[in-house]
Write a protein that holds these residues in place. Structure first.
Motif, short mmCIF file in Angstrom:
data_model
loop_
_atom_site.label_atom_id
_atom_site.label_comp_id
_atom_site.label_asym_id
_atom_site.label_seq_id
_atom_site.Cartn_x
_atom_site.Cartn_y
_atom_site.Cartn_z
N PHE A 1 36.78 25.52 -0.91
CA PHE A 1 37.84 25.76 0.43
C PHE A 1 37.98 24.36 1.30
CE2 PHE A 1 38.28 26.92 4.89
CZ PHE A 1 39.21 27.42 4.63
N VAL A 2 36.82 23.75 1.36
CA VAL A 2 36.78 22.53 1.98
C VAL A 2 37.56 21.54 1.20
CG1 VAL A 2 35.43 20.61 3.22
CG2 VAL A 2 34.81 23.15 3.49
N ALA A 3 37.34 21.31 -0.05
CA ALA A 3 37.98 20.28 -0.81
C ALA A 3 39.47 20.45 -0.88
CB ALA A 3 37.24 20.12 -2.12
N THR A 4 39.75 21.61 -1.00
CA THR A 4 41.00 22.26 -1.10
C THR A 4 42.13 21.95 0.25
OG1 THR A 4 40.92 23.84 -2.72
CG2 THR A 4 42.86 23.95 -1.50
N PHE B 1 26.69 22.65 -2.96
CA PHE B 1 27.88 22.45 -2.10
C PHE B 1 28.41 20.87 -2.34
CE2 PHE B 1 30.11 20.92 1.68
CZ PHE B 1 30.91 22.07 1.89
N LEU B 2 27.90 20.11 -2.32
CA LEU B 2 28.37 18.56 -2.37
C LEU B 2 28.74 18.12 -3.65
CD1 LEU B 2 28.86 16.23 -0.54
CD2 LEU B 2 26.44 15.20 -1.21
N THR B 3 27.77 18.54 -4.78
CA THR B 3 28.59 18.37 -6.14
C THR B 3 29.89 19.20 -6.32
OG1 THR B 3 26.30 18.12 -6.84
CG2 THR B 3 28.23 18.77 -8.57
N THR B 4 29.93 20.17 -6.02
CA THR B 4 31.39 21.13 -6.09
C THR B 4 32.30 20.31 -5.30
OG1 THR B 4 30.07 23.04 -6.41
CG2 THR B 4 32.39 23.17 -5.77
N LEU B 5 32.16 20.31 -4.00
CA LEU B 5 32.99 19.44 -2.94
C LEU B 5 33.67 18.09 -3.71
CD1 LEU B 5 34.29 19.10 -0.25
CD2 LEU B 5 32.36 17.99 0.28
N ILE B 6 32.91 17.15 -4.09
CA ILE B 6 33.18 15.89 -4.81
C ILE B 6 33.98 16.36 -6.21
CG2 ILE B 6 32.43 13.77 -5.94
CD1 ILE B 6 30.07 13.89 -3.86
N ALA B 7 33.43 17.09 -6.96
CA ALA B 7 34.04 17.31 -8.15
C ALA B 7 35.42 18.00 -8.05
CB ALA B 7 33.20 18.04 -8.98
N PHE B 8 35.51 18.88 -7.35
CA PHE B 8 36.50 19.60 -7.12
C PHE B 8 37.72 18.64 -6.34
CE2 PHE B 8 39.51 23.06 -6.04
CZ PHE B 8 39.26 24.06 -7.06
N PHE B 9 37.45 17.93 -5.45
CA PHE B 9 38.38 17.02 -4.71
C PHE B 9 38.78 16.03 -5.83
CE2 PHE B 9 39.51 13.25 -2.52
CZ PHE B 9 40.43 13.93 -1.40
N GLY C 1 46.51 30.18 -2.04
CA GLY C 1 46.75 30.16 -3.53
C GLY C 1 45.54 29.70 -4.30
N MET C 2 45.04 28.49 -3.98
CA MET C 2 43.80 27.88 -4.60
C MET C 2 42.75 28.85 -4.79
SD MET C 2 44.45 25.11 -6.09
CE MET C 2 42.86 24.13 -6.06
N MET C 3 42.58 29.52 -3.50
CA MET C 3 41.54 30.51 -3.35
C MET C 3 41.50 31.72 -4.19
SD MET C 3 39.49 28.41 -1.65
CE MET C 3 38.00 29.50 -1.57
N LEU C 4 42.78 32.05 -4.14
CA LEU C 4 43.08 33.71 -4.99
C LEU C 4 42.80 33.42 -6.18
CD1 LEU C 4 46.41 34.77 -3.04
CD2 LEU C 4 44.07 35.86 -3.11
N ALA C 5 43.11 32.00 -6.62
CA ALA C 5 42.84 31.76 -8.16
C ALA C 5 41.46 31.32 -8.46
CB ALA C 5 43.94 30.88 -8.59
N ASN C 6 40.77 30.74 -7.71
CA ASN C 6 39.39 30.28 -7.81
C ASN C 6 38.14 31.02 -7.44
OD1 ASN C 6 40.02 27.46 -9.44
ND2 ASN C 6 40.83 26.93 -7.66
#
Length: 191
Positions: free
Chosen positions: A42-45, A102-110, A142-147
């Protein structure tokens, strides 16, 4: 409201089978902690799509309405074609840092979202609708609905969704937006 709804629908469909959704599957399988993964997505998006929408809004100030209409129309048609190309998760994006969930997901997703279909779509949608907030809210939803389902139920639903059908629907929507834009739809919006 149209900007929000179109942005939500297009990104939700375009994201299915996209590399960032594949990354969501990988992160969920690796960490098995859905809540921090979803929060980081969510934050990265929001950060990524706010940047993309700002670029889209800025682009509209650089072009006259006729040029903008042709550029946006061609961009939506190009997105329609790109949506039909299946994504693969790059090896580099699958390498996960050791910074916590959290931080791994944030960086990787962004980083995975940079230059991705949904980011490019956000640029075009912001330029088309001149409503940065509605577009960012819509593309983020939309991103959240899919992910979110990918994180929570990935293994159970991955094989039950026809990626070809979903990508085809997204491509048709992008193509319809492209043709409508080229034919002058939205002229009252300055496009």
């Amino acid at each position: 409201m149209e900007a929000f709804l179109v942005s939500t629908g297009i990104v939700a469909l375009a994201e299915i089978g996209d590399k960032t959704q594949l990354l969501a599957f990988v992160l969920a399988a690796r960490f098995r902690r859905p809540l921090p993964i979803v929060a980081a997505i969510f934050v990265a998006t929001i950060a990524n799509h706010a940047f993309a929408a700002a670029i889209g809004t800025w682009i509209t100030s650089l072009m006259g309405p006729d040029l903008l209409r042709w550029v946006l129309g061609a961009s939506f048609l190009a997105m329609a074609a790109w949506t039909l190309v299946p994504d693969k998760l790059d090896e580099d994006e699958a390498q996960l840092a050791k910074y916590g969930v959290f931080l791994t997901t944030l960086i990787a997703f962004f980083l995975a979202e940079m230059g991705d279909k949904t980011q490019v779509a956000t640029v075009a949608l912001a330029a088309r609708y001149h409503s940065m907030v509605a577009v960012v809210c819509g593309t983020t939803l939309g991103m959240m609905l899919a992910n979110v389902p990918a994180v929570y139920f990935g293994d159970k639903i991955a094989n039950k969704v026809s990626l070809k059908l979903v990508h085809g629907i997204a491509a048709v929507i992008f193509a319809a937006l492209g043709v409508a834009t080229l034919l002058g739809a939205g002229a009252s919006l300055g496009v």
